[in-house]
Design a protein around this motif. Structure first.
Motif: not given
Length: 1627
Positions: A1, A5, A1584, A1592, A1597
């Protein structure tokens, strides 16, 4: 991620940290903590950065962020890097000290971060804090506060720094000018002292065990100097208290010589704070610490402070303690601790002080002193040992206090003393007496409404406490047994201890049993040696009188008997065996009884029998004579308890029976007669019973004593100079005479039968008859009682000896004169019942009364009782007499009526024949028709008793007829409907008894039971219901029974007697009379043909003159039954009657239903007219307004009303059943044409008649169903409230549906004919009638019965035709009907597959469908149909239907949403194995999952169903299992856990679809329903949270982050909470 984010999410959470909703704030904090635990350095850095970049952030927002930092630090302290620790310390320090002003919540949050870090990194913290704690500069408030808190949370880390800290702090103390700084320094010094003391107490765990107290002594003393000398006198109370608390803690660390030097200053200074502060606990705690330190070091100057200390501590301990307020309780305990500390050092001074204070009569002071004394007795045992006698002497004064609060404390002290050996000492018995006195307290009398005192001690509470204390002393303090046994016996006889009898007896029983079982010599009591003990005789008699009133004085009966049982050998050695046998059964009886259930008279007799057996077994005349003397002497102690005294008199009488010493007997009789208080009736009765019982053994002596007493001075009026006392003396003499008269009566009753008869005239009547002319009420009552007792005595022994009582009539005349002298309008005295009881006793004696004498006796007694006002009537108070209370009045009335009934039975017993019965009944007869309820009730109840007695004593010797049966039945039977329930019940009893008597006269045996007559008793229950129809039905049933048993020759008498009763004073009885007449005429009219003309004439006259509507109708009905042959004319006349019909017209219609042939003709005529008549006309509402109103046409409406009334007649059942399909169809169609239609205007009144047009048709239909015995249909419709629905326009179709459903379920065989009759109406021009019939047929298709009856084709064809009806409602109902085939006849679905699918598809595309009702029906119908269609019929249409459904999934219309989801579920079986269908399921899966939290529970249920059936198509075994195991209708779903698990399987089984899923979910971020938006956030959160690193890349995201940030600003707090929670799942 992406890091950006996480940062964006963290930033959004930081922005939301100050959300106005507390739950959102809490969730934000949790999510921040979750993220912080994963990446503490980064999240903490962002928090720091946020605070630095937003210096103007509102304080509340800063606080939440600082609190979050504290949480993350506390959880992740081990994982934080050294630079991060440093930067956090720096930030927190800066936040804490940025503002020079104190802003508590903000700076406290920053301080808490430092304390959290300090638990692990004390050195780094101290480096930062000490940099802001510089010599010569006054530090920030929270710097000092933080040091204080650190010393609490990390004792071992902080104590090594304290010396240096205090070194720096001491010079600062002088610089502190503000109170808040002084407060924080004082608080810190208090915490430092406590930490040092804890450190020193646990040196074995300390890092540096070499630390000593003197390390800190000098600094502590220097600080003490400033605090004590400068700050303790501050005006600010909070500061004063904190300084005092610090001084208390510091004393233990001060050098001993300095402390000794300062004690004379410290103690007065702390004590002076009590006056300045309301909060005393901290002061007492501080004082206690100072005293503890002083005592520990053996201070010598402490004694100089003692006087002042004791004075102030005593004030504190005397303050009220509020147990709901913990500080006051803590203060009290600290003060008591101070007393303990002082008592150990100065025992003599302490005890003298407390005992002197006890002498002070002030309540508060005394309560305090007693609290201290109890504490010292319990806690300082050795110190107090030598003071016991002194304490015993001093406790007497507070024992005499009148306050219950003080008494309660004294009881607590006595309890403590008992456990420490005080009660065995000289003077200890006073403590026992005190406890017993308070066990005897009466109940508290509430005087007015005072404000409640929280400390108030009621008598009940104190008494209960003393009961428990006495029990504890008996059972737990073993050495007290010889103090309490037998000394407690003393308290049983004085009357002031009455209320303590129960606990005294119970404790004596425990002690006695223990001593007896251990065979202790002390069990035997030497009554002469033991001082103050009552004699065995007095003790026995006292306990026996207690037992006679077992529920008085807190139920002392059973304990008194049990104690007697234990004491038997001590009372007299000879009685042990008798009591062993006799007393236990008496105790058992008491234990099973209540005050209401115990028969007092029988109980008294059993106790007197026990006394008699006891005296027989003693065989010691001297002992018995002693008992007689003591019992007589003991009488005066019961002057305030006359019932008990009365029983004691009886005991005296029984005792005298067993006395052989005639002189003693004579002396005790003299004593009884002279000392009695003759003014009281109860006592007079007691004296007479004592004398009477004595006469059983000593007749001659007793009569001689009575004669002597009658001539004594007691009967001479004492002279008075001014004759002022004349009246009083006369009254007193009359009372003594009354006693003497009663004595003669009791002597007659109790004397031996063989001796009494020849003494009655010469000795007894001679003495009492001279008083017959008295005017005095008391003497009258005594004379009546005495004559009654004499009559009873003669009756008991005269029968065998053929005794003729010559003075019988003379005595009866005297008795009747007494009744005549009573006021006729009131019942104040028991004279009437006594006279009648006495007369009843006299009547049994020979010679019998003449007819005239009997007549006079009956007339006087019956009229004298029946004419009395009702018992609820309160007579005016006269000078001479008190008004009776309601309970007494009720008892007097009851006794009076009972006495009259006994008298009548006695007279009847002399002539038990029909004539004898009639001679008594003629006196009662006129009262049966009285206008007053109470007079009728007395007359009928008396009649019932008399007849019952007559039957019980009936002896049919010759062929005599019961010639007055008809007259009696005629008088009594209409009373079965009397408005007064008691009269009704008694009337049935009378009739039952009369018919039983008739059976006996007919020759049936005594045990013969006639079913009809026995059935009358069951009618009594029905008569309890005041409903007129029930009463008359019961009268009718009763008449049938009477009719069977009544001889023909008595029928005429009965009928004409009933005609008379038609004009009775009670309307109900007139009505009953008419019912009885009708029933009689039906059953026995054939035998009265000659009388019919006369009867009709009488009925005709009555019909015109009777005003009561029901009687008129009943008589009219009788006429109708006998007449009316012109049917057409009658119908025409009735139809022309104005609407709505009056009750007479309605009754006429109803009567016409009695003949089935006539009824059939009328029904067919009405149906024909209704079929061809116009049901309503459209009329303009007004000239001004457009629009029309439907108004019913007159003739069809009138006929419907008539048909309804006709069907009400139970006799109309036969035509109703035979024409049922036609009538049912006719009324259903009529109902359709009546809904929303107004009644026509009445020409005379110019407004619509008050008639509900549809209601009339509905009622007629309802009555028809009842007539056709369709009870299950009726029950079903009633349960569903179908009748209300079917009559109103808005709910009519629902009502018709319910009607069809009930018919299909419970009346299937009737349907073919009904359907045939209804079909033509489907093409009717009236839209309303088409709607009704379509609704009916539509519901029929829902039931398989139509297939069984081969109606399916007819109904389906009709529905297909209606699909194209002009009316939208008809089309909707037709679609519904087509769908219903799936429920009713699933096996036929494939037969009609093509038509069904076409109809449903077009229904889903319907344009002219304003409420989407047709669409909804089409979807629901298709859903049902699909369950039964073959795959081949649907296969090609699956995707097409699916595409049509999808737009409806998010419809705002709950029912459409629900139907579309169900339909989708039902489509699933046609798509299994098809990839295209699987794709479609995945397309809508997210929608279904999110609608599991839909606000509509039906939608949720539909989603569960759809997902269960679609599960196999999804393509994942785990998901299929989840759907089928967790999504059960009756099982609640933990949505969070479910979605969490589901996302794991989605990631595992469909990684390639994750992008599609998360985009689908995010579309719901803008859903109309907050529940769905919250669920979407939750879905994303779990997705998530469960996503592995490799997957991912499938998710965008950035979009997710933006979506969640948007939801974090949602107006609904639930959504914001879930958004914040989802953010916590970022990795």
């Amino acid at each position: 991620m992406d890091d950006s984010d996480v940062e964006q999410v963290t930033l959004a959470l930081l922005d939301a940290a100050n959300d106005k909703d507390s739950e959102v704030q809490e969730q934000v904090r949790k999510s921040m903590l979750t993220l912080g635990k994963q990446q503490p350095d980064r999240v903490l850095a962002m928090c720091q950065d946020y605070l630095l970049k937003n210096p103007k952030l509102v304080v509340t927002h800063r606080i939440v962020i600082l609190q979050t930092i504290e949480l993350i630090v506390s959880c992740s302290i081990e994982d934080l890097s050294a630079p991060k620790i440093k930067s956090i310390i720096s930030l927190a320090s800066d936040e804490m000290t940025r503002s020079k002003e104190v802003i508590p919540n903000w700076q406290k949050a920053a301080s808490n971060i430092l304390v959290a870090v300090g638990n692990k990194h004390i050195n780094e913290i101290m480096e930062e804090i000490l940099s802001k704690f510089q010599p010569g500069v006054l530090p920030h408030f929270f710097v000092v506060q933080t040091l204080a808190n650190l010393s609490d949370s990390n004792v071992y880390g902080m104590v090594p720094f304290l010396n240096a800290i205090m070194g720096t702090m001491l010079p600062m103390l002088g610089m502190a000018k503000q109170d808040n700084m002084k407060w924080v320094f004082s608080s810190a010094l208090c915490h430092f002292s406590d930490s040092i003391l804890e450190y020193l107490a646990n040196l074995d765990k300390a890092p540096d065990p070499t630390v000593r107290k003197d390390t800190f002594s000098n600094e502590i003393y220097s600080a003490f100097d400033v605090l004590f000398n400068n700050w303790l006198q501050s005006r600010e109370s909070k500061l004063r208290l904190t300084v005092a608390e610090a001084v208390g803690s510091m004393c233990h660390l001060m050098p001993s010589d300095k402390l000794e030097e300062q004690i004379p200053r410290i103690i007065p200074a702390i004590m002076s704070l009590y006056k300045k502060n309301t909060e005393h606990y901290i002061i007492s705690k501080s004082l206690c610490q100072v005293l503890d330190a002083s005592v520990n070091m053996g201070s010598r100057v402490l004694e100089t402070q003692l006087e002042g200390l004791l004075f102030v501590l005593h004030q504190q301990v005397s303050a009220p303690v509020d147990y709901s307020d913990p500080p006051t309780v803590k203060n009290h305990n600290e003060v008591l601790r101070c007393f303990s500390l002082l008592a150990n050092s100065f025992p003599d001074r302490m005890v003298m002080f407390v005992l002197q204070k006890l002498e002070n009569s002030n309540e508060r002071s005394r309560l305090g002193s007693l609290a201290v004394l109890r504490h010292l007795i319990n806690s300082s045992t050795s110190t107090m040992e030598s003071k016991k006698l002194l304490i015993l002497a001093s406790i007497r004064q507070p024992m005499a206090d009148h306050s219950n609060k003080v008494k309660k404390r004294v009881v607590q002290v006595v309890s403590a003393m008992a456990h420490h050996g005080y009660l065995e000492l000289e003077g200890g018995e006073l403590l026992v007496r005190f406890i017993v006195q308070n066990c005897a307290l009466p109940d508290t009398h509430q005087r007015g409404q005072k404000p409640p005192d929280p400390e108030e001690v009621t008598n009940e509470a104190l008494r209960g406490m003393c009961d428990n204390t006495l029990h504890l002393l008996t059972t737990t303090v073993g050495r007290l047994a010889d103090v309490l046994w037998p000394k407690l016996l003393y308290y049983l006889t004085p009357s002031q201890y009455n209320n303590a009898t129960t606990p005294l007896c119970k404790n004596l029983i425990v002690l006695g049993n223990k001593k007896k079982s251990n065979q202790e010599p002390s069990f035997s009591i030497n009554f002469k040696q033991e001082a103050n003990l009552p004699s065995p005789q007095t003790l026995m008699i006292r306990l026996l009188v207690n037992a006679a009133f077992p529920f008085n004085s807190r139920s002392h009966g059973a304990p008194s008997l049990s104690l007697l049982h234990i004491l038997s050998i001590n009372i007299h050695p000879n009685i042990e065996k008798v009591w062993e046998k006799e007393i236990p059964p008496l105790i058992s009886l008491l234990e099973e009884s209540t005050p209401e259930s115990l028969d007092k008279k029988e109980w008294d007799e059993r106790l007197l029998k026990l006394l008699s057996k006891t005296l027989t077994s003693i065989q010691d005349d001297k002992w018995v004579c002693q008992l007689a003397a003591e019992s007589t002497g003991y009488l005066s102690t019961y002057n305030n308890a006359l019932e008990e005294k009365n029983f004691l008199y009886q005991c005296v009488g029984v005792t005298l029976q067993h006395c052989f010493n005639k002189e003693v007997v004579k002396k005790q009789l003299q004593e009884v007669l002279l000392t009695a208080r003759h003014n009281d009736a109860v006592e007079r009765e007691g004296v007479a019973m004592a004398v009477g019982l004595c006469a059983n053994s000593h007749l001659e002596g007793t009569l001689a004593k009575l004669d002597e007493f009658g001539k004594s001075d007691a009967f001479k009026k004492s002279p008075s100079i001014f004759n002022l006392l004349k009246e009083r003396n006369e009254v007193e003499v009359e009372k003594v005479k009354s006693t003497l008269i009663l004595c003669y009566g009791q002597v007659a009753l109790n004397a031996p039968p063989e001796k009494i008869l020849n003494r009655i005239d010469q000795d007894i009547l001679r003495c009492i008859s001279k008083h017959f002319n008295t005017k005095d009420l008391t003497m009258k009552l005594s004379l009546i009682q005495s004559v009654g007792l004499i009559a009873k005595a003669i009756s008991n022994c005269g029968k065998n000896q053929g005794y003729i009582f010559s003075r019988k009539q003379e005595l009866i005349t005297v008795m009747l004169d007494f009744i005549k002298s009573e006021p006729a309008d009131s019942l104040r005295t028991p004279l009437r019942p006594l006279v009648m009881t006495t007369c009843a006793n006299l009547i049994h004696l020979d010679p019998p009364l003449s007819e005239n004498e009997s007549f006079d006796l009956l007339k006087v007694c019956v009229n004298g009782v029946f004419s009395l006002p009702p018992e609820t009537h309160t007579p005016e108070k006269t000078k001479e007499e008190e008004v009776l209370d309601p309970k007494q009045r009720k008892a007097l009335y009851r006794d009076t009526l009972a006495a009259l009934q006994e008298l009548l039975k006695s007279i009847l017993a002399r002539d038990p024949t029909p004539d004898g019965l009639q001679s008594v009944f003629k006196h009662i007869e006129s009262w049966l028709g009285s206008v007053h309820d109470h007079e009728r009730e007395r007359a009928i109840i008396t009649t019932a008793h008399m007849l019952s007695y007559y039957l019980d004593n009936l002896s049919v010797k010759s062929m005599v007829s019961f010639h007055n049966l008809g007259a009696l039945l005629g008088r009594l039977s209409p009373r079965c409907s009397d408005p007064h329930p008691a009269v009704r019940a008694a009337a049935v009893d009378c009739i039952y008894t009369l018919l039983c008597i008739q059976l006996r006269y007919e020759g049936f045996s005594l045990d013969y039971q006639d079913d009809g007559v026995e059935g009358l008793l069951d009618l009594k229950d029905q008569l309890e219901n005041p409903d007129h129809s029930v009463l008359y039905k019961t009268c009718s049933d009763l008449t049938k029974v009477m009719s069977k048993r009544l001889p023909q020759q008595q029928l005429t008498t009965l009928v004409f007697m009933l005609f008379e009763v038609l004009a009775d004073s009670q309307t109900n009885c007139c009505r009953a009379s008419s019912v009885i007449l009708n029933t009689l005429l039906k059953n026995r009219g054939a035998g009265l043909q000659d009388l019919v003309p006369e009867m009709l004439e009488v009925l005709h006259v009555r019909l015109q003159s009777i005003t009561d509507e029901q009687v008129r109708v009943a008589v009219g009905q009788t006429v109708l039954i006998l007449a009316s042959q012109h049917l057409q004319t009658v119908i025409n006349a009735l139809v022309d009657q104005p609407l709505p019909y009056d009750s007479w017209t309605s009754e006429m219609w109803m009567a016409l239903g009695a003949d089935p042939i006539v009824a059939s003709q009328i029904i067919e005529m009405v149906m024909e007219k209704l079929a061809i008549s116009t049901p309503y006309v459209d009329k303009k509402e007004s000239m001004m307004r457009a629009g029309t109103t439907k108004v019913a046409t007159n003739q069809p409406l009138a006929m419907t009303c008539g048909l309804k009334e006709l069907l009400l007649n139970g006799q109309s059942q036969e035509p109703a059943v035979s024409l049922f399909p036609q009538i049912f169809s006719c009324l259903t169609v009529r109902l359709g044409a009546s809904v929303g239609v107004l009644a026509p205007k009445d020409n005379t009144q110019k407004h619509p008649a008050s008639i509900h047009v549809a209601g009339v048709a509905g009622d007629a239909l309802r009555i028809l169903l009842a007539r056709a015995k369709l009870d299950e249909v009726m029950k079903s419709l009633d349960e569903e409230n179908a009748w209300d629905a079917i009559k109103e326009q808005s709910t009519h179709t629902k009502g018709v549906t319910l009607l069809a459903r009930a018919m299909a379920k419970h009346a299937g065989p009737r349907l073919p004919a009904i359907v045939e009759c209804l079909c033509p109406s489907l093409n009717n021009i009236y839209e309303c009638q088409r709607i009704t019939v379509t609704a009916f047929f539509s519901e029929l298709l829902n039931h398989h019965v139509v297939t069984e009856l081969m109606l399916i084709d007819v109904l389906m064809n009709n529905m297909m035709e209606r699909i194209s009806d002009q009316c939208c409602t008809v089309r909707m109902l037709a679609v519904r009907g087509l769908g219903n085939i799936a429920e009713g006849s699933p096996e036929k679905v494939n037969k009609y597959a093509k038509e069904l699918l076409a109809a449903m598809s077009s229904g889903m595309e319907e344009k002219d469908d304003p409420g989407k009702l047709i669409t909804l029906e089409a979807m629901s119908g298709l859903s049902k149909v699909l369950l039964h269609l073959d795959k081949k019929n649907v296969h090609l249409l699956v995707v097409y239907i699916f595409m049509k459904i999808k737009p409806f999934l998010e419809s705002d219309h709950d029912e459409i949403r629900c139907a579309s989801i169900l339909l989708m579920g039902n489509l699933s079986k046609f798509g299994s194995g098809e990839q295209v269908f699987k794709d479609q399921i995945h397309n809508v899966l997210v929608s279904l999952l999110l609608h599991l939290v839909d606000p509509n529970p039906q939608v949720v249920k539909a989603c569960k169903y759809a997902m269960r059936v679609c599960a196999p198509v999804v393509g994942s075994e785990q998901i299929t299992g989840m759907f089928q195991n967790h999504l059960l209708d009756d099982k609640s779903l933990h949505y969070g856990e479910f979605i969490n698990d589901l996302t794991k399987y989605l990631i595992q089984d469909f990684p390639s679809m994750l992008n599609f899923y998360h985009i689908s979910v995010m579309q719901f971020f803008k859903s109309n329903w907050p529940e769905v938006r919250a669920a979407a956030a939750m879905f994303i959160g779990f997705l998530l949270g469960n996503l592995t690193q490799e997957h991912r890349s499938h998710l965008n995201m950035g979009t997710i982050t933006k979506g969640l940030v948007m939801l974090l600003q949602d107006p609904d707090p639930v959504v914001r909470v879930k958004a914040a929670e989802a953010m916590g799942h970022f990795r």
